[in-house]
Each structure stands twice: as C-alpha cells, then as structure tokens.
Design an enzyme around this catalytic site. Structure first.
Site, PDB file in Angstrom:
ATOM      1  N   HIS A  75       0.817  -1.219   0.000  1.00  0.00           N
ATOM      2  CA  HIS A  75       0.000   0.000   0.000  1.00  0.00           C
ATOM      3  C   HIS A  75       0.851   1.270   0.000  1.00  0.00           C
ATOM      4  CE1 HIS A  75      -4.209  -1.688   0.807  1.00  0.00           C
ATOM      5  NE2 HIS A  75      -3.433  -2.685   0.459  1.00  0.00           N
ATOM      6  N   ASP A  76       2.083   1.174   0.491  1.00  0.00           N
ATOM      7  CA  ASP A  76       2.986   2.319   0.356  1.00  0.00           C
ATOM      8  C   ASP A  76       3.529   2.375  -1.078  1.00  0.00           C
ATOM      9  OD1 ASP A  76       4.377   4.589   1.325  1.00  0.00           O
ATOM     10  OD2 ASP A  76       6.209   3.400   1.545  1.00  0.00           O
ATOM     11  N   GLY A  88       5.806   6.229  -4.691  1.00  0.00           N
ATOM     12  CA  GLY A  88       6.057   4.787  -4.574  1.00  0.00           C
ATOM     13  C   GLY A  88       6.431   4.378  -3.162  1.00  0.00           C
ATOM     14  N   ASP A  90       8.030   5.032  -0.535  1.00  0.00           N
ATOM     15  CA  ASP A  90       8.736   6.181   0.041  1.00  0.00           C
ATOM     16  C   ASP A  90       8.369   6.472   1.487  1.00  0.00           C
ATOM     17  OD1 ASP A  90       6.172   7.047  -0.294  1.00  0.00           O
ATOM     18  OD2 ASP A  90       6.671   8.868  -1.448  1.00  0.00           O
ATOM     19  N   SER A  92       5.433   7.422   2.471  1.00  0.00           N
ATOM     20  CA  SER A  92       4.419   8.490   2.561  1.00  0.00           C
ATOM     21  C   SER A  92       3.197   8.028   3.341  1.00  0.00           C
ATOM     22  CB  SER A  92       4.008   8.959   1.154  1.00  0.00           C
ATOM     23  OG  SER A  92       3.370   7.917   0.435  1.00  0.00           O
ATOM     24  N   ASP A 205     -10.114  -7.999   7.851  1.00  0.00           N
ATOM     25  CA  ASP A 205     -10.857  -7.447   8.989  1.00  0.00           C
ATOM     26  C   ASP A 205     -12.034  -6.600   8.537  1.00  0.00           C
ATOM     27  OD1 ASP A 205      -9.084  -8.518  10.858  1.00  0.00           O
ATOM     28  OD2 ASP A 205      -7.783  -6.753  10.809  1.00  0.00           O
ATOM     29  N   ASP A 217      -6.888 -18.339   3.148  1.00  0.00           N
ATOM     30  CA  ASP A 217      -6.703 -19.788   2.932  1.00  0.00           C
ATOM     31  C   ASP A 217      -6.670 -20.467   4.290  1.00  0.00           C
ATOM     32  OD1 ASP A 217      -4.125 -19.610   3.970  1.00  0.00           O
ATOM     33  OD2 ASP A 217      -3.092 -20.144   2.124  1.00  0.00           O
ATOM     34  N   ASP A 224       2.633 -21.005   1.935  1.00  0.00           N
ATOM     35  CA  ASP A 224       2.521 -22.173   1.065  1.00  0.00           C
ATOM     36  C   ASP A 224       1.676 -21.819  -0.155  1.00  0.00           C
ATOM     37  OD1 ASP A 224      -0.033 -21.969   2.034  1.00  0.00           O
ATOM     38  OD2 ASP A 224      -0.010 -23.859   3.146  1.00  0.00           O
TER      39      ASP A 224
HETATM   40  C1  HEM Z   1      -5.483  -6.578  -6.742  1.00  0.00           C
HETATM   41  C2  HEM Z   1      -4.676  -6.344  -5.754  1.00  0.00           C
HETATM   42  C3  HEM Z   1      -5.062  -6.504  -4.318  1.00  0.00           C
HETATM   43  C4  HEM Z   1      -6.271  -6.327  -3.718  1.00  0.00           C
HETATM   44  C5  HEM Z   1      -7.572  -5.908  -4.341  1.00  0.00           C
HETATM   45  C6  HEM Z   1      -6.081  -6.655  -2.315  1.00  0.00           C
HETATM   46  C7  HEM Z   1      -7.064  -6.573  -1.357  1.00  0.00           C
HETATM   47  C8  HEM Z   1      -6.918  -6.940  -0.031  1.00  0.00           C
HETATM   48  C9  HEM Z   1      -7.954  -6.842   0.955  1.00  0.00           C
HETATM   49  C10 HEM Z   1      -9.358  -6.319   0.727  1.00  0.00           C
HETATM   50  C11 HEM Z   1      -7.447  -7.294   2.127  1.00  0.00           C
HETATM   51  C12 HEM Z   1      -8.152  -7.397   3.454  1.00  0.00           C
HETATM   52  C13 HEM Z   1      -7.960  -6.143   4.267  1.00  0.00           C
HETATM   53  C14 HEM Z   1      -8.800  -6.205   5.511  1.00  0.00           C
HETATM   54  O1  HEM Z   1     -10.018  -6.213   5.389  1.00  0.00           O
HETATM   55  O2  HEM Z   1      -8.242  -6.267   6.629  1.00  0.00           O
HETATM   56  C15 HEM Z   1      -6.074  -7.684   1.869  1.00  0.00           C
HETATM   57  C16 HEM Z   1      -5.226  -8.187   2.802  1.00  0.00           C
HETATM   58  C17 HEM Z   1      -3.902  -8.429   2.577  1.00  0.00           C
HETATM   59  N1  HEM Z   1      -3.203  -8.148   1.422  1.00  0.00           N
HETATM   60 FE1  HEM Z   1      -3.989  -7.679  -0.360  1.00  0.00          FE
HETATM   61  N2  HEM Z   1      -4.776  -7.017  -2.106  1.00  0.00           N
HETATM   62  C18 HEM Z   1      -4.123  -6.921  -3.300  1.00  0.00           C
HETATM   63  C19 HEM Z   1      -2.778  -7.154  -3.509  1.00  0.00           C
HETATM   64  C20 HEM Z   1      -1.873  -7.412  -2.510  1.00  0.00           C
HETATM   65  C21 HEM Z   1      -0.452  -7.414  -2.691  1.00  0.00           C
HETATM   66  C22 HEM Z   1       0.268  -7.118  -3.988  1.00  0.00           C
HETATM   67  C23 HEM Z   1       0.088  -7.713  -1.464  1.00  0.00           C
HETATM   68  C24 HEM Z   1       1.530  -7.820  -1.041  1.00  0.00           C
HETATM   69  C25 HEM Z   1       2.549  -7.989  -1.786  1.00  0.00           C
HETATM   70  C26 HEM Z   1      -0.992  -7.920  -0.554  1.00  0.00           C
HETATM   71  C27 HEM Z   1      -0.866  -8.333   0.753  1.00  0.00           C
HETATM   72  C28 HEM Z   1      -1.918  -8.495   1.624  1.00  0.00           C
HETATM   73  C29 HEM Z   1      -1.758  -9.074   2.947  1.00  0.00           C
HETATM   74  C30 HEM Z   1      -0.476  -9.659   3.527  1.00  0.00           C
HETATM   75  C31 HEM Z   1      -3.017  -8.997   3.554  1.00  0.00           C
HETATM   76  C32 HEM Z   1      -3.382  -9.483   4.950  1.00  0.00           C
HETATM   77  C33 HEM Z   1      -3.329  -8.395   5.997  1.00  0.00           C
HETATM   78  C34 HEM Z   1      -3.747  -8.968   7.355  1.00  0.00           C
HETATM   79  O3  HEM Z   1      -3.850 -10.192   7.510  1.00  0.00           O
HETATM   80  O4  HEM Z   1      -3.983  -8.160   8.239  1.00  0.00           O
HETATM   81  N3  HEM Z   1      -2.167  -7.721  -1.220  1.00  0.00           N
HETATM   82  N4  HEM Z   1      -5.774  -7.443   0.542  1.00  0.00           N
END
Ligand code: HEM
Ligand SMILES: *[C@@H]1O[C@H](CO)[C@@H](O)[C@H](O)[C@H]1NC(C)=O
Ligand SMILES: *[C@@H]1O[C@H](CO)[C@@H](O)[C@H](O)[C@H]1NC(C)=O
Length: 363
Positions: A75-76, A88, A90, A92, A205, A217, A224
């Site tokens: 997100h950063d 990017g 950075d 921010s 969340d 998952d 995994d």
């Molecule tokens: C199309 C791209 C993506 C979308 C739409 C997306 C969307 C989301 C959403 C909605 C959540 C849940 C947030 C919450 O409700 O707490 C999430 C969690 C997460 N995302 Fe993504 N994500 C995307 C790409 C990525 C990428 C590129 C990464 C890292 C390289 C990433 C890593 C994570 C991780 C690690 C969580 C878990 C956070 C936690 O367990 O608290 N995501 N994502």
C-alpha cells in the site's frame, strides 16, 4: 593440444576473477557486533531487525503484525503513477498517514501504520520510513515458513508528499482495472499473480466486519501454495454475512474470498492470469522465485536501484515449510470441487487431507 587446454583454463580462470571482482555483494564487512554484511551502512540494521522481531512480531511470529506489515509494503509502494504522481515505496503512508489512511482502499491499514509509527518513535529509529516499511515487511514475511528470503535495499529518501488517492486496487475492481493499474506501475499480469500469492499469509478485517481476522486460505501462518488451490475451489458459502462489497463465496466455513482473487483465475473473465495462477498450485519453489522477483521490483517503486545499497543479508533466513505441509485439497472435498480455469493445462491432481469437513480458524 595440452597447451591449448591449459591456455583455455588460464583464460577461463582470469575471466572468473574479473567477474568476481565486480559485484558488491562479494564484499564482506565485519560489524562491531560481529555480524558480517556486504556494506558497512547495513550494520545499524541488525539490532533493528532484532527489535522488530521481539517488539513488533511477538518474538518472530508469522502473525497479524507480520501479515499487516507485508500488506503495508504494497500500500505504500503502489502509490505511484507516471502520470498521476506519488513517490512509490517512500514511506508516505506513514509520514502523511492522516491523508493516506483515509483512502477507501486503505481500510484497516491504520492499525499497522500506528504500530510502526509508535515503534519508530519508541525505538529511536533513524532510518527513513520508506526503508522501514520495506524492512519490516521483509522481516515479517521471513517469519512465515515456506517464504523466500526477500531482498532488502537501503537508502530511500524521505517522502516529498502524500500519494494521490485511487492508486491502490480494490477487491471489487474489475480484472481489467486491476491489471491496468499494475501495468501503469510497471507490472505485467504474471507479476500480479505472483504478488497476489501474498494472500497465502493474510486475513481480512474490513470486508465483513462481523468476522474480523478471517483468512484467505486454511494455512495463514504458512507461506505455502494453498491460496492458489483454495481460491480455485467451488464457492459455496459466505463465512459471515453475505452481500459485502468485494467478497464472493468461499469453499469452507471460516475462510473468506476476495472478488479480485477469484476473478484473477476465472477463465471467461481473464485468460491472461488463470494459467499462471494454476501453475503455482503445486509449485512451491516456482511461487517463491516469482514472488521474490516481483517483490524485489515492488519494494523500490519510485527509486533507482543503483542509488540504494544491498542490505539483504540483514533479513533472517525463513524456515522451510514443515514436512507435514504440502499442496492438498481441503478435508472432505474432491478434485471435482476445483473449477478448472486455465484452458491449456489441467489443474494438478491433489489429494484431500483426511478427516471430516472442518472450518478454518480466525487468525
Ligand atoms: C489486486 C490487488 C489486491 C487487492 C484488491 C487486495 C485486497 C486486499 C484486501 C481487501 C485485504 C483485506 C484487508 C482487511 O479487510 O483487513 C487484503 C489483505 C492483505 N493483502 Fe492484499 N490485495 C491486493 C494485492 C496485494 C499485494 C500485492 C500484497 C503484497 C505484496 C498484498 C498483501 C496483503 C496481505 C499480507 C493482507 C493481509 C493483511 C492482514 O492479515 O492483516 N495484497 N488485501
Ligand atoms: C538516537 O539515535 C541516534 C543515532 O543512532 C543517536 O545519535 C542518539 O543519541 C539516539 N537518541 C537516543 C535518545 O537514544
Ligand atoms: C513479466 O515480466 C517478467 C519480469 O520482467 C518476465 O520475466 C515475464 O516473462 C513477463 N511475463 C509476461 C507474460 O509478459
């Protein structure tokens, strides 16, 4: 003949020595505390990594803070566009948190932003926030068995301004919108699939607020390939309430599925990504390699690689997956519960874990 052979050997040896003389990572520097690193400036990071492990990651766990720190790296970093601005990776999102945590796509991110800000203040962290976010993410994911050891480059300057809104993908975006956004930031469809594999160590969340901590998952503590398998199993239920924006049905109680993750492997919507997605289902090593390479790029969005110092040797070496882990179908499911999406290769044949159907526990 023998002389020619010898000459060749000598020339080959000379070539090897010339090649070896060039890369920086062959340099070895001994820090005052005994750590060995490629560059003296990396020495200050070893104690910081120890503090991150003890005070942010609960002693080295692949838990909520590690997951959130990985999400924060994205997100950063993705707050960058050649036409719309943003710096990017950075920092921010930390420095201008009042602005950026209010973006809709940053729902739930405020917890880890606050925790990292607090950590930086209380531990007298003097490195810039852009470095800190990527360091914390790489250390956090190293706690997840099965993860690759990520690269860490050091030396990002402080952010100049907040990122503009609407650069972070949303789970209800169409696949075209998502791929276009990533392409704008420099990533192709294969790299997007690899990056989305991060949802192997993840939970939501904010998608369904009645069931915080619901994982994507069944093994959110392991890096995994289960996310690639389980997202492709027929959806049959909503783990909490139905009708949430960005959510579609999942295959098992206690597990949540993002609309965006499901679209990535849905054939009629997107043939571009379905086969890449499937290819990782039983390819742990391939997933590690692709994820590492894509993260390497993502972590330095907005920066010139040559302006940074390679401090990768401060990142802990992750444990491999436990022997009991490995690609499988969920208990009480069958191969036919997989929805084939790739048109050119069959989904790999997998066995179900023994036992009755179970629900997935929150993290
Ligand atoms: C199309 C791209 C993506 C979308 C739409 C997306 C969307 C989301 C959403 C909605 C959540 C849940 C947030 C919450 O409700 O707490 C999430 C969690 C997460 N995302 Fe993504 N994500 C995307 C790409 C990525 C990428 C590129 C990464 C890292 C390289 C990433 C890593 C994570 C991780 C690690 C969580 C878990 C956070 C936690 O367990 O608290 N995501 N994502
Ligand atoms: C914080 O760190 C800097 C640089 O490492 C050091 O010069 C300074 O004395 C430290 N301050 C405190 C309060 O520990
Ligand atoms: C995507 O980019 C990576 C890294 O540059 C490259 O290895 C891969 O072949 C590309 N994939 C496609 C489908 O263009």
């Amino acid at each position: 003949m023998a002389l020619t052979g010898l000459l060749c050997a000598v020339l080959a040896l000379a070539a090897v020595q010339i090649v070896n003389a060039v890369p920086q990572h062959n340099k070895r520097f001994a820090c005052a505390d005994g750590h060995i690193t490629s560059n003296e400036v990396c020495c200050q990071l070893f104690p910081l990594v120890d503090q991150l492990q003890s005070d942010l990651f609960d002693g080295g766990e692949c838990g909520e803070e590690a997951h959130e720190s990985l999400r924060l790296t994205f997100h950063d970093a993705i707050g960058f566009s050649p036409t719309k601005g943003g710096g990017g990776a950075d920092g921010s999102i930390i420095v201008f948190s009042d602005i950026e945590t209010a973006f809709h796509a940053n729902g739930g991110i405020d917890d880890i932003v606050d925790a990292q800000k607090q950590f930086m203040a209380s531990h007298n962290v003097t490195i810039n926030p852009g470095d800190f976010i990527q360091l914390a993410g790489a250390v956090g994911v190293s706690n997840c068995p099965g993860a690759p050891r990520l690269e860490f480059l050091f030396g990002r300057p402080p952010p100049a301004a907040a990122s503009p809104d609407l650069l972070i993908p949303e789970p209800f975006d169409t696949i075209d919108t998502i791929l276009a956004r990533f392409s704008d930031a420099g990533f192709n469809a294969s790299e997007v699939v690899a990056l989305l594999g991060s949802h192997t160590v993840a939970a939501a969340d904010t998608i369904d607020t009645t069931i915080p901590g619901t994982p994507f998952d069944s093994t959110p503590g392991l890096f995994d390939t289960q996310v690639f398998i389980e997202v492709q199993m027929r959806g049959i239920l909503f783990p909490g309430t139905g009708g949430n924006q960005g959510e579609v049905e999942s295959p098992v109680p206690g597990e949540i599925r993002l609309q965006s993750d499901s679209e990535v492997n849905f054939p009629t919507i997107n043939s571009r990504t379905a086969c890449d997605w499937q290819s990782f289902a039983n390819n742990q090593a391939g997933f590690q390699t692709a994820f590492r390479a894509a993260m390497q790029k993502m972590a330095i969005i907005g920066h010139d690689r040559n302006s940074l110092v390679d401090c990768s040797d401060v990142i802990p070496v992750p444990n491999p997956l436990p022997a009991t882990a490995g690609p499988h179908l969920l208990p009480d499911t069958i191969q036919g519960d997989i929805e084939q999406a790739c048109a050119t290769a069959p989904f790999p044949v997998l066995a179900a874990l023994p036992g009755p159907a179970t629900s997935v526990a929150p993290v």
